[in-house]
Design an enzyme around this catalytic site. Structure first.
Site, PDB file in Angstrom:
ATOM      1  N   CYS A  43     -16.211  51.027  43.421  1.00  0.00           N
ATOM      2  CA  CYS A  43     -15.841  51.733  44.651  1.00  0.00           C
ATOM      3  C   CYS A  43     -15.347  53.135  44.295  1.00  0.00           C
ATOM      4  CB  CYS A  43     -14.752  50.972  45.401  1.00  0.00           C
ATOM      5  SG  CYS A  43     -14.362  51.726  47.013  1.00  0.00           S
ATOM      6  N   ASP A  45     -12.941  54.554  45.556  1.00  0.00           N
ATOM      7  CA  ASP A  45     -11.485  54.578  45.752  1.00  0.00           C
ATOM      8  C   ASP A  45     -10.774  55.235  44.561  1.00  0.00           C
ATOM      9  OD1 ASP A  45      -8.654  53.567  45.697  1.00  0.00           O
ATOM     10  OD2 ASP A  45      -9.312  52.512  47.500  1.00  0.00           O
ATOM     11  N   ARG A  47      -8.020  54.899  43.331  1.00  0.00           N
ATOM     12  CA  ARG A  47      -7.111  54.057  42.534  1.00  0.00           C
ATOM     13  C   ARG A  47      -7.845  53.121  41.596  1.00  0.00           C
ATOM     14  NH1 ARG A  47      -4.576  51.752  47.910  1.00  0.00           N
ATOM     15  NH2 ARG A  47      -6.816  51.756  48.292  1.00  0.00           N
ATOM     16  N   HIS A  99     -12.833  45.803  44.833  1.00  0.00           N
ATOM     17  CA  HIS A  99     -11.374  45.702  44.703  1.00  0.00           C
ATOM     18  C   HIS A  99     -10.773  45.173  45.992  1.00  0.00           C
ATOM     19  CE1 HIS A  99     -10.262  49.422  47.040  1.00  0.00           C
ATOM     20  NE2 HIS A  99     -11.532  49.667  46.824  1.00  0.00           N
ATOM     21  N   CYS A 102     -10.043  46.832  49.874  1.00  0.00           N
ATOM     22  CA  CYS A 102     -11.023  47.925  49.955  1.00  0.00           C
ATOM     23  C   CYS A 102     -11.116  48.477  51.388  1.00  0.00           C
ATOM     24  CB  CYS A 102     -12.391  47.422  49.504  1.00  0.00           C
ATOM     25  SG  CYS A 102     -13.656  48.718  49.486  1.00  0.00           S
TER      26      CYS A 102
HETATM   27 CO    CO Z   1     -12.902  50.422  48.150  1.00  0.00          CO
END
Ligand code: CO
Length: 213
Positions: A43, A45, A47, A99, A102
């Site tokens: 992803c 993302d 993090r 994750h 998400c």
């Molecule tokens: Co995500």
């Protein structure tokens, strides 16, 4: 922690100094070629940084990231990455890493028009529909989201295995292994969903085989 514009260039120079302090040829060697053993599909993302989580170094990991780690069958971007990583670089492992928590998966569970994101997130709605019976009985919203995160990872592993380049190499050489993992934002740990590449491909080939037996 937000960094200022100049701070990033300072960080970069410090990092170069650190890497070359013990090995002055570090960058020269890396510049010659890449032979990563792993393809990471994760992803976008902020993090979930692939190299940091896995402890893999520069040159070890070929990385593709998008919203909700999707491998849509008509997405030229992810399809090209897999084609190149498996067909040309010859990676031995393909990881699809989702994750928990998400945002893309959460968004796909809401009745909302998100414009350009609609067709992208529809891939996740399709995964929900395939598993609606199991998902609908999970009352806790977070738990339901996280279960869909897992189903989505497995479905994207299937999408990787639908590709001709992957099928051909796996049937010939037994690689790449395709792995489904989920990263937990709360403790930083990776969970292995224990995808069995051979079994998953065997099951798919009844419909998705692109080569004769
Ligand atoms: Co995500």
């Amino acid at each position: 922690m937000p960094s200022s514009y100049n701070q990033i260039f300072e960080n970069n120079r410090r990092w170069v100094a650190q890497r070359t302090a013990t090995d002055p040829t570090f960058f020269d060697q890396l510049a010659q070629d890449q032979k990563p053993g792993w393809l990471w599909i994760g992803c976008a993302d902020s993090r979930v940084p692939a190299n940091e989580i896995t402890g893999l170094d520069l040159g070890d990991l070929f990385v593709h990231r998008n919203i909700a780690n999707l491998v849509p069958n008509t997405d030229l971007n992810s399809q090209s990455v897999i084609q190149y990583a498996v067909g040309t670089l010859g990676v031995d492992h393909v990881v699809v890493c989702g994750h928990y928590g998400c945002g893309g998966v959460k968004a796909a569970m809401q009745a909302a028009d998100l414009g350009l994101l609609n067709p992208w997130l529809r891939n996740i709605r399709d995964v929900y529909r395939m598993h609606a019976a199991e998902l609908n009985v999970i009352e806790d919203q977070t738990e339901r989201t996280n279960r869909l995160v897992e189903f989505n990872v497995i479905e994207q592993c299937r999408n990787v295995l639908k590709m001709a380049v992957v099928q051909k190499r796996y049937l010939k050489a037994g690689t790449p292994e395709v792995h489904g993992w989920v990263y937990d934002l709360h403790d930083g740990l990776l969970k292995d969903l224990h995808v069995d590449t051979g079994a998953l491909l065997e099951e798919l080939r009844a419909i998705y085989a692109l080569t004769p037996d």
